[in-house]
Design an enzyme around this catalytic site. Structure first.
Site, PDB file in Angstrom:
ATOM      1  N   HIS A  55       0.850  -1.189   0.000  1.00  0.00           N
ATOM      2  CA  HIS A  55       0.000   0.000   0.000  1.00  0.00           C
ATOM      3  C   HIS A  55       0.888   1.241   0.000  1.00  0.00           C
ATOM      4  O   HIS A  55       2.114   1.144   0.160  1.00  0.00           O
ATOM      5  CB  HIS A  55      -0.938   0.008   1.216  1.00  0.00           C
ATOM      6  CG  HIS A  55      -0.216   0.016   2.528  1.00  0.00           C
ATOM      7  ND1 HIS A  55      -0.139  -1.085   3.358  1.00  0.00           N
ATOM      8  CD2 HIS A  55       0.502   0.981   3.142  1.00  0.00           C
ATOM      9  CE1 HIS A  55       0.572  -0.786   4.412  1.00  0.00           C
ATOM     10  NE2 HIS A  55       0.988   0.462   4.309  1.00  0.00           N
TER      11      HIS A  55
HETATM   12  C1  T46 Z   1       2.877   0.773   6.845  1.00  0.00           C
HETATM   13  C2  T46 Z   1       3.650  -0.473   7.045  1.00  0.00           C
HETATM   14  C3  T46 Z   1       5.132  -0.220   7.152  1.00  0.00           C
HETATM   15  C4  T46 Z   1      -4.237  -0.621  13.558  1.00  0.00           C
HETATM   16  O1  T46 Z   1      -5.325  -0.864  14.103  1.00  0.00           O
HETATM   17  N1  T46 Z   1      -3.487   0.444  13.979  1.00  0.00           N
HETATM   18  C5  T46 Z   1      -2.274   0.743  13.421  1.00  0.00           C
HETATM   19  O2  T46 Z   1      -1.634   1.728  13.856  1.00  0.00           O
HETATM   20  C6  T46 Z   1      -1.804  -0.076  12.352  1.00  0.00           C
HETATM   21  C7  T46 Z   1      -0.478   0.234  11.674  1.00  0.00           C
HETATM   22  C8  T46 Z   1      -2.573  -1.128  11.926  1.00  0.00           C
HETATM   23  N2  T46 Z   1      -3.759  -1.392  12.541  1.00  0.00           N
HETATM   24  C9  T46 Z   1      -4.541  -2.577  12.119  1.00  0.00           C
HETATM   25  C10 T46 Z   1      -5.075  -2.517  10.708  1.00  0.00           C
HETATM   26  C11 T46 Z   1      -5.069  -3.966  10.270  1.00  0.00           C
HETATM   27  O3  T46 Z   1      -6.271  -4.588  10.703  1.00  0.00           O
HETATM   28  O4  T46 Z   1      -3.640  -3.696  12.139  1.00  0.00           O
HETATM   29  C12 T46 Z   1      -3.915  -4.571  11.067  1.00  0.00           C
HETATM   30  C13 T46 Z   1      -2.655  -4.782  10.220  1.00  0.00           C
HETATM   31  O5  T46 Z   1      -2.370  -3.568   9.514  1.00  0.00           O
HETATM   32  P1  T46 Z   1      -1.783  -3.576   8.007  1.00  0.00           P
HETATM   33  O6  T46 Z   1      -2.367  -4.694   7.265  1.00  0.00           O
HETATM   34  O7  T46 Z   1      -1.976  -2.204   7.453  1.00  0.00           O
HETATM   35  O8  T46 Z   1      -0.221  -3.850   8.302  1.00  0.00           O
HETATM   36  P2  T46 Z   1       1.007  -3.813   7.296  1.00  0.00           P
HETATM   37  O9  T46 Z   1       2.129  -4.489   7.961  1.00  0.00           O
HETATM   38  O10 T46 Z   1       0.625  -4.279   5.940  1.00  0.00           O
HETATM   39  O11 T46 Z   1       1.352  -2.235   7.161  1.00  0.00           O
HETATM   40  C14 T46 Z   1       1.825  -1.501   8.280  1.00  0.00           C
HETATM   41  C15 T46 Z   1       1.113  -0.147   8.383  1.00  0.00           C
HETATM   42  O12 T46 Z   1      -0.316  -0.355   8.377  1.00  0.00           O
HETATM   43  C16 T46 Z   1       1.457   0.791   7.260  1.00  0.00           C
HETATM   44  O13 T46 Z   1       1.045   2.105   7.586  1.00  0.00           O
HETATM   45  O14 T46 Z   1       3.347   1.694   6.196  1.00  0.00           O
HETATM   46  O15 T46 Z   1       3.229  -1.259   8.167  1.00  0.00           O
END
Ligand code: T46
Length: 144
Positions: A61
């Protein structure tokens, strides 16, 4: 950012790979990061990922406005960066390395070693509406 506080700054597209200044002595090492001195934004959120399943790719993303610094405080991983024109891969392999990722940058994190802890310092609180999770939408966003 106070340039004297980072040992090295390597620019990779619009990202910056920092080598932070460790404060070491005969007990071990310590890294201290201060907003605006070592980190080029106000830190509004800290999160970290651990127990990452081998072979998984995280991220996939971009953010419309969020800025972040990624630090592998334990273990290592790779980050594929894409600004819509250029693509680059950066490795984070040491706890004193940090990768600054600005907004409008597609990112994918992969090749996590076992026990990797990836710490992220973010310029804003969590806001799902700041995410662009579809690559075609991202290309449209950066070309506007
Ligand atoms: C990024 C990369 C480096 C939350 O509730 N609060 C938070 O602060 C974050 C970061 C995530 N979440 C929830 C949202 C999803 O249900 O945690 C779950 C996993 O998040 P996501 O799929 O977005 O995780 P990554 O590892 O794909 O991405 C993350 C960050 O979301 C993003 O901003 O730049 O790490």
């Amino acid at each position: 950012m106070d340039a004297e506080r980072a040992i090295k700054k390597e620019r990779v597209m619009q990202t910056i790979k920092y080598t932070f200044q460790p404060h070491g002595d005969d007990r071990g090492q310590l890294i201290s990061l201060e907003e605006f001195n070592d980190i080029p934004f106000r830190i509004k959120r800290v999160y970290y990922m651990y127990d990452t399943v081998p072979c998984v790719v995280r991220g996939k993303h971009a953010h419309k406005s969020l800025e972040q610094i990624l630090i592998c405080v334990c273990g290592s991983c790779k980050i594929k960066l894409d600004n819509g024109i250029e693509k680059k891969v950066v490795s984070l392999e040491r706890p004193y390395e940090g990768l600054y990722i600005p907004n409008s940058m597609w990112r994918e994190m992969y090749d996590f070693t076992p026990n990797t802890v990836l710490l992220v310092l973010a310029s804003d609180v969590y806001d799902e509406s700041d995410y662009i999770r579809n690559y075609e939408d991202f290309l449209r966003f950066v070309s506007e």
